[in-house]
Design an enzyme around this catalytic site. Structure first.
Site, short mmCIF file in Angstrom:
data_model
loop_
_atom_site.label_atom_id
_atom_site.label_comp_id
_atom_site.label_asym_id
_atom_site.label_seq_id
_atom_site.Cartn_x
_atom_site.Cartn_y
_atom_site.Cartn_z
NE ARG A 34 -0.48 -0.32 4.96
CZ ARG A 34 -1.08 -0.37 6.15
NH1 ARG A 34 -2.38 -0.37 6.22
NH2 ARG A 34 -0.37 -0.41 7.25
CG ASN A 43 -4.94 4.30 5.90
OD1 ASN A 43 -5.64 4.42 6.89
ND2 ASN A 43 -3.93 3.44 5.85
CD GLU A 44 -1.43 4.03 9.01
OE1 GLU A 44 -0.73 3.29 8.28
OE2 GLU A 44 -1.79 3.71 10.15
CD GLU A 80 -5.82 2.45 11.23
OE1 GLU A 80 -4.85 1.73 11.58
OE2 GLU A 80 -6.02 2.82 10.07
CD GLU A 117 -2.75 -4.40 8.29
OE1 GLU A 117 -2.17 -3.61 9.05
OE2 GLU A 117 -3.74 -4.09 7.60
CG PHE A 141 -1.43 -13.96 12.22
CD1 PHE A 141 -2.21 -14.92 12.86
CD2 PHE A 141 -0.66 -14.34 11.13
CE1 PHE A 141 -2.22 -16.24 12.41
CE2 PHE A 141 -0.66 -15.65 10.69
CZ PHE A 141 -1.45 -16.61 11.32
CG HIS A 142 -3.84 -5.75 13.16
ND1 HIS A 142 -2.81 -4.85 13.31
CD2 HIS A 142 -4.92 -5.18 13.73
CE1 HIS A 142 -3.26 -3.78 13.95
NE2 HIS A 142 -4.54 -3.97 14.21
#
Length: 690
Positions: free
Chosen positions: A126, A164-165, A318, A366, A368-369
């Site tokens: 991203r 985003n970010e 977040e 992600e 495992f987030h």
């Protein structure tokens, strides 16, 4: 700096939002495109069970919203917007240009950023774009226009979330051209650029604008003034793109808030400049559960977010319910820690608690987030904690819009950060955020609220101002500091402050050049301590002892008194810490990195002399903060210890979570939270905090 008009307008946009949501925003990122439609109804049912009132949609959905060039498919987004609204859940709708789709990259492969070493950032993650690329800008603005047109009248739309970010830095040809244009606007002519960049050093003089380009990786070292300007350009160019999208959305929805999400200790963007262009600061915060004191760095970031718009409430955009996949060891938060961290953010000014993400992904990077609903489903500890927090926050609606205030200011400035960490300095291993954190921590431990300011801020409202390694100061900023002290302020300055001007050029005549006058002292030479564990002894003026490591200086006094001297090493007998009377104020200088105990003692004396005291006398590890406004006062007492703690809350008030009356001594559970709505009544029943 945010203008009063801008701040007032932004607050006007948020008041109806919180009224519509029923108080504090609660929810998180939702990615329905990752799940079969039969899951959507179950998701909405669980959201209502959890007390969710706001979800963020479409952050990573460009490829599903524009399936080919100019071929748009908003049907699925219409459906989920309608479903959420029908169930009383608002939408924070994102423009999805953080993830340019594969078809766009295939058409314009040079959208991908070029790294400093000349390699190209690949597709498959991203933020894979050069923000200066004309096709990227054209297509992302077209998407913003389409979304603004389509959803402006949708009753479920509550807020806009742009990109985003933001963060990718590129050194490719499009960035080259944009950098030259930026420099031409700043310097107007090459003579001024050559002067500002000291290009006679190493024969780097430019004779034509076509010769100027992005500072890609050179054979050895690169001109630090050029690199500093590239940091500024990168932040400005990304901000310009944000503003272009914001203006499109504002035209369609003038009354809705528009934000983007900031990141913890993020270097590439000057958030002072960014926050002034948004309706609120919004933070993505992921403390590492393995770090016992991660809540201290989190607190710094929370205070920074509150300060970016001069005390206006901010947003947790977040956070994680449990495990965070970015860490090398993916440890989940212990029971109670998610709740405690959420209340910590609210205590320090947040009006939202949002998570990434609603449902834990089953595939992709992600997977495992953690989510609000994890892989095991809703019958889990995490979802029960999510539901409990959602129920509690519903009863705390009156907190929204209230503010926290402070009489201490710490300088945190992106120009300083960029300039200080460019390398080729006496300590190229120095971390600016860690220097700031080190001077922040004694105030946190003592429960003294702190505002952050940039070097241009009005300091007159503060009783104590601290400059941690404030390496770069403009002439105007240096004069601002002098005026503050002369007018009666108390100032504490650490080493590596005031060293360079706005062009990253050394100020001559002794360090710290811009602050010699107000400090009444100057250094002729810097002496960083290079050996692992190397330290020197100090002797204080009152006969005490201390130590210093990492950094020392050959310091002379002119008008300052000596607070501590070096007692060992090559500088034995020379001043180490000084205090100067300047006008009606005082300025203290730390030429060495003194030990933690002495630093705490010195800062404690400074705040006491400034008349600054904590709200309550509490054990170490218990955090106390107050928010006031709208005729109300809320006192937060948060136990960051893994053991119970006794706290005397005096006349107390009403527990905002339980509704019980609380006075006197309270036993606060490990990781416990007490939110008191304060009253003047002081003779009712004692209650135990949760």
């Amino acid at each position: 700096m945010t203008s009063e008009h801008s701040a007032s307008t932004s607050q006007h946009r948020f008041k109806p939002l919180h009224a519509r949501l029923g108080g504090i925003a609660y929810g998180g990122d939702y990615n329905p495109e990752q799940w079969p439609r039969e899951v959507w109804n179950d998701d909405v049912r669980l959201m209502k069970e959890a007390g969710v009132n706001l979800v963020t949609l479409a952050v990573f959905s460009w490829s599903r919203l524009e399936t080919a060039d100019g071929v748009y498919d908003f049907g699925w987004l219409d459906d989920i917007m309608d479903l959420l609204h029908a169930n009383g859940i608002g939408v924070d709708l994102a423009t999805p240009d953080a993830v340019p789709p594969a078809w766009l990259i295939a058409q314009h492969p040079d959208i991908l950023p070029v790294l400093a070493d000349g390699s190209t950032f690949g597709f498959g993650s991203r933020q894979h774009f050069d923000v200066s690329h004309p096709a990227y800008r054209e297509k992302s603005l077209a998407m913003a226009e389409k979304m603004g047109e389509r959803y402006a009248g949708h009753p479920g739309l509550c807020m806009w979330h742009v990109n985003n970010e933001y963060g990718p830095v590129s050194y490719g040809p499009h960035a080259d051209r944009a950098f030259r244009t930026w420099l031409q606007e700043k310097y107007c002519n090459l003579e001024d650029l050559n002067r500002a960049w000291s290009t006679d050093v190493w024969g780097q003089v430019y004779s034509d604008w076509s010769q100027v380009n992005a500072p890609a990786q050179p054979r050895t070292w690169s001109n630090p003034s050029r690199r500093l300007d590239y940091h500024r350009f990168t932040s400005d160019s990304m901000l310009a793109h944000f503003k272009a999208e914001r203006d499109i959305l504002r035209r369609h929805t003038p009354d809705l808030p528009i934000v983007t999400n900031f990141m913890r200790f993020y270097k590439n963007n000057d958030y002072w400049a960014w926050a002034a262009e948004e309706d609120a600061a919004a933070l993505d915060i992921y403390p590492d559960p393995r770090e016992e004191d991660a809540h201290v760095a989190a607190a710094l970031n929370f205070d920074l977010m509150r300060s970016l718009r001069r005390g206006q409430p901010w947003l947790v955009m977040e956070q994680a319910t449990g495990a965070v996949s970015q860490w090398s060891v993916n440890v989940s938060k212990l029971p109670g820690k998610m709740r405690l961290g959420s209340y910590q953010a609210i205590a320090q000014g947040a009006d939202s608690i949002l998570f990434f993400q609603w449902r834990q992904a089953k595939g992709g990077t992600e997977r495992f987030h953690s989510g609000m609903v994890n892989h095991a489903g809703p019958n889990t500890r995490v979802f029960r904690e999510v539901c409990e927090l959602g129920r509690e926050l519903k009863g705390l609606a009156a907190i929204t819009g209230t503010r926290a205030t402070a009489k201490v200011a710490l300088v945190f400035d992106w120009d300083c950060w960029w300039a200080l960490e460019l390398g080729n300095s006496p300590r190229s291993d120095l971390s600016y955020p860690q220097e700031v954190l080190r001077l922040y921590r004694p105030f946190f431990d003592a429960n003294i609220p702190v505002d952050f300011v940039d070097t241009k801020a009005d300091l007159s409202q503060y009783s104590l101002v601290v400059l941690p390694a404030t390496y770069l100061l403009t002439d105007r900023a240096a004069q601002n500091v002098e005026d503050y002290v002369a007018g009666g302020g108390r100032l504490v300055v650490s080493y590596l402050s005031g060293i360079v001007d706005q062009d990253n050029t050394i100020r001559l005549g002794g360090y710290p050049g811009a602050l010699r006058n107000v400090l009444g002292a100057w250094s002729e030479e810097m002496h960083p301590l290079a050996g692992e564990g190397e330290a020197v002894k100090l002797t204080t003026a009152d006969g005490g002892t201390a130590s210093a490591d990492y950094w020392t200086e050959h310091l002379h006094t002119t008008t300052a008194e000596v607070v501590a001297s070096y007692a060992s090493g090559r500088l034995a007998g020379m001043p180490a810490v000084t205090r100067n009377t300047f006008g009606r104020g005082t300025a203290t200088y730390l030429s060495a990195r003194v030990d933690d105990a002495f630093l705490e003692e010195l800062l404690s004396a400074e705040r006491a002399a400034a008349g600054i005291r904590p709200e309550l006398d509490v054990p170490l590890g218990v955090q106390v903060r107050r928010r006031t406004g709208n005729g109300r006062s809320f006192l937060f007492v948060l136990n960051h210890n893994d053991a119970p703690a006794s706290v005397n809350v005096g006349s107390g008030g009403t527990d905002g979570i339980t509704g019980a009356r609380v006075t006197g001594t309270v036993e606060l559970a490990a990781n416990g939270v007490l939110v008191l709505q304060e009253t003047s009544t002081d003779n009712e029943t004692l209650t135990t905090g949760r």
